[in-house]
Design a protein around this motif. Structure first.
Motif, short mmCIF file in Angstrom:
data_model
loop_
_atom_site.label_atom_id
_atom_site.label_comp_id
_atom_site.label_asym_id
_atom_site.label_seq_id
_atom_site.Cartn_x
_atom_site.Cartn_y
_atom_site.Cartn_z
N UNK A 1 12.38 -21.96 -108.84
CA UNK A 1 13.91 -22.02 -108.36
C UNK A 1 14.70 -23.07 -109.38
N UNK A 2 13.88 -23.91 -110.00
CA UNK A 2 14.92 -24.94 -111.03
C UNK A 2 13.65 -25.29 -112.18
N UNK A 3 14.23 -25.17 -113.27
CA UNK A 3 13.24 -25.55 -114.52
C UNK A 3 13.90 -26.04 -115.54
N UNK A 4 13.43 -27.05 -116.33
CA UNK A 4 13.57 -27.42 -117.65
C UNK A 4 12.69 -26.92 -118.69
N UNK A 5 13.26 -26.44 -119.91
CA UNK A 5 12.22 -25.94 -121.07
C UNK A 5 12.87 -26.45 -122.18
N UNK A 6 11.73 -26.16 -123.09
CA UNK A 6 12.05 -26.73 -124.56
C UNK A 6 13.01 -25.61 -125.24
#
Length: 587
Positions: free
Chosen positions: A412-417
């Protein structure tokens, strides 16, 4: 004193003046603010003068770009003069005059020519006449419809104004362009490098430029007019165009066929979540747009169609009065790994540090050459934030939230490079998330804080819960004197942990529950952002500026490349706040 200077590794910066502004705070006190420019040497200082009754009095000499004059008299006209000092010698001069008995207000007012039945909506800013100051391009909206809704809409109208209220031009896109947040994306920027910005958008038969000239055939009406049809009010036939207009006059300068055309209107869906298809014109008419320096030296306009399934990005160059296609990225069908990865928004940044821009299109990234760089597979979402969110992690990061509809499973929520797409943090597993924000809002901490609807907590970039989430999950603005960012929701600005610190009385936000401003951008003054909102009677825009002193010395945000590209796409889809390509917060 903290001094932040950041280097632009590519792309020429706009030629801006000093952007001096003077705001009366009381009968005897005036706040002054002006720009630090990318071309200024690190040793530059400023001499501040007040001219009144024919006398020029020096008030101060200092390195920071704001000053409070505590001995003014608003009952008499006051002219303020700021002179830059380089190697001990005064150089360029900026002036700003406050007329006698000027009102004590924290904004510039722009009276509008709002058409009957219309409402001022999203705005953009660019130098339309080459004078080093920004002008405002305003989208006036009448009856509008979401793509999921049938019904007739009013023609989209665009108007341009100088900051002193001078009306420049009006463009009416006509009945063959539907009005709504997902339809009418507009780009305002200097596309050919002549110092004067252009205005670019999708057009159709019957669009009228700023000179009153019609594009295509004015007699054509391609709307579905049968109220019993599921496509009622939609425009699924007829030619589609892409037009470049003069920012100075609104005149149409070049027109080409829009890429891509509709093709099979039932072929724009995908699989999973909200990826199903339709045949009545919902998914086919989902548009986004941006400007990017794809060769590292010149701007290109990227016009986009689709995000639930098939996705097409078409890059255009405008040079010497002519439009040409640079490249087209096309997922072609719903089974391509890049299909269905689009958001209601996008971002532009040099994610791989090669001096050329990439387009972050939700859960995927398109390289400067028009080839897919990577996809995370996380699918569609409503919010997207790209910046140096974690200064401990090399390069830029992306934070977004994702819809998991119809029982779909996933993140539902994510941080990615931002360079590789590697997932750095996941939250709200198997939960449908509607809104989310990433930014440093706590001046006692380094790095961005992350929060989203349903999260309840505030998280750091490593996924650790560090506090309670703020009530607002909306917009951001640099407003007070420190380096953390404030929360903008509706017409009020809040400081995390402290509550409301400013309210734009008499103004109202746009776009329903999204409650977004017409625009936020560093339009003048020092590095803090201005807030542009419409008045409740829809007859004026107000440009609010902070009057809080700061000791931080930062180059105008509009000369940070990523931030400047963010201002161009801010009006697109579900509006998102701009981010810089550097980390300005606590280290």
């Amino acid at each position: 004193m903290m001094h932040f200077l950041f280097l632009l590794l590519f792309a020429p910066v706009e030629k801006l003046d000093r952007g001096l502004i003077a705001i009366p705070q009381s009968a005897t006190e005036t706040f002054l603010s002006w720009r630090l420019l990318a071309t200024d040497p690190a040793t530059i200082t400023f001499n501040i003068y007040r001219q009144s009754n024919g006398k020029l009095q020096k008030l101060a000499s200092q390195p920071v770009t704001n000053f409070v004059d505590k001995h003014t008299d608003i009952h008499h006209a006051q002219t303020y003069v700021v002179k830059s000092v380089i190697n001990g010698k005064e150089s360029s001069t900026a002036t700003f005059t406050i007329p006698a008995d000027a009102p004590i207000q924290q904004y510039l007012a722009i009276p509008l020519k709002t058409p009957p039945g219309y409402t001022p909506n999203d705005a953009s800013a660019a130098d339309l006449d080459g004078d080093g100051q920004y002008e405002i391009v305003l989208h006036q909206t009448g009856r509008a419809k979401d793509n999921s809704q049938s019904g007739i809409t009013d023609p989209p109208i665009f108007q341009a104004y100088k900051l002193d209220g001078t009306f420049l031009w009006e463009i009416n896109l006509g009945r063959n362009i539907r009005e709504g947040a997902h339809y009418t994306q507009f780009m305002v920027y200097d596309l050919d490098g002549d110092g004067i910005a252009e205005f670019a958008c999708k057009t159709a038969d019957g669009s009228i430029d700023g000179k009153g000239r019609v594009i295509g055939d004015s007699t054509k009406d391609y709307r579905t007019l049968d109220p019993t049809s599921k496509s009622y009010g939609r425009i699924l036939d007829g030619p589609e165009y892409f037009t470049i207009f003069s920012g100075k006059t609104g005149e149409a300068l070049a027109t080409a066929d829009y890429i891509p055309g509709r093709g099979d209107v039932g072929a724009w869906g995908g699989y999973g979540g909200n990826g199903g298809t339709d045949h009545y014109g919902n998914r086919v008419d989902r548009f986004l747009a941006c400007v990017a320096y794809l060769d590292g030296e010149h701007p290109s306009v990227v016009m986009c169609r689709g995000y639930y399934g098939r996705i097409v990005l078409a890059a255009w160059d405008y040079r010497n009065g002519t439009l040409s296609s640079r490249w087209v990225f096309d997922t072609e069908d719903g089974r391509n790994p890049y299909s269905g990865m689009g958001n209601h928004n996008l971002s532009v940044a040099d994610v791989d540090n090669d001096g050329k821009d990439e387009i972050i299109y939700g859960s995927m990234c398109v390289d400067d050459n028009g080839k897919g760089l990577y996809t995370t597979g996380l699918r569609h979402g409503d919010a997207l934030h790209v910046g140096d969110l974690d200064p401990d992690h090399p390069g830029l990061e992306v934070f977004g939230i994702h819809e998991l509809e119809n029982g779909a499973k996933g993140t539902g929520a994510a941080m990615y490079d931002a360079r590789t797409g590697e997932i750095l943090f996941r939250g709200s597993i198997d939960q449908d998330v509607g809104r989310g924000v990433a930014e440093n809002i706590d001046s006692s901490r380094g790095g961005a804080q992350l929060w989203w609807s349903g999260s309840k907590g505030l998280y750091d970039t490593k996924g650790n819960r560090i506090g309670d989430a703020p009530r607002s999950t909306n917009f951001l603005i640099w407003w007070d004197g420190d380096l953390s960012r404030e929360l903008l929701d509706g017409n009020h600005i809040d400081k995390y942990g402290r509550g409301t610190i400013f309210t734009a009385e008499g103004c109202v936000a746009n776009n329903g529950t999204k409650a977004t401003p017409a625009l936020t951008a560093d339009l003048f003054g020092d590095w803090r952002e201005e807030l542009v909102m419409r008045t409740t009677d829809n007859q004026s825009l107000r440009i609010y500026t902070t009057t809080i002193p700061t000791t931080h010395r930062i180059i105008t945000l509009m000369q940070d490349h990523q931030y400047r590209m963010s201002i161009i796409w801010q009006n697109v889809g579900y509006n998102q706040p701009p981010h810089t390509g550097f980390y300005p917060g606590k280290f």
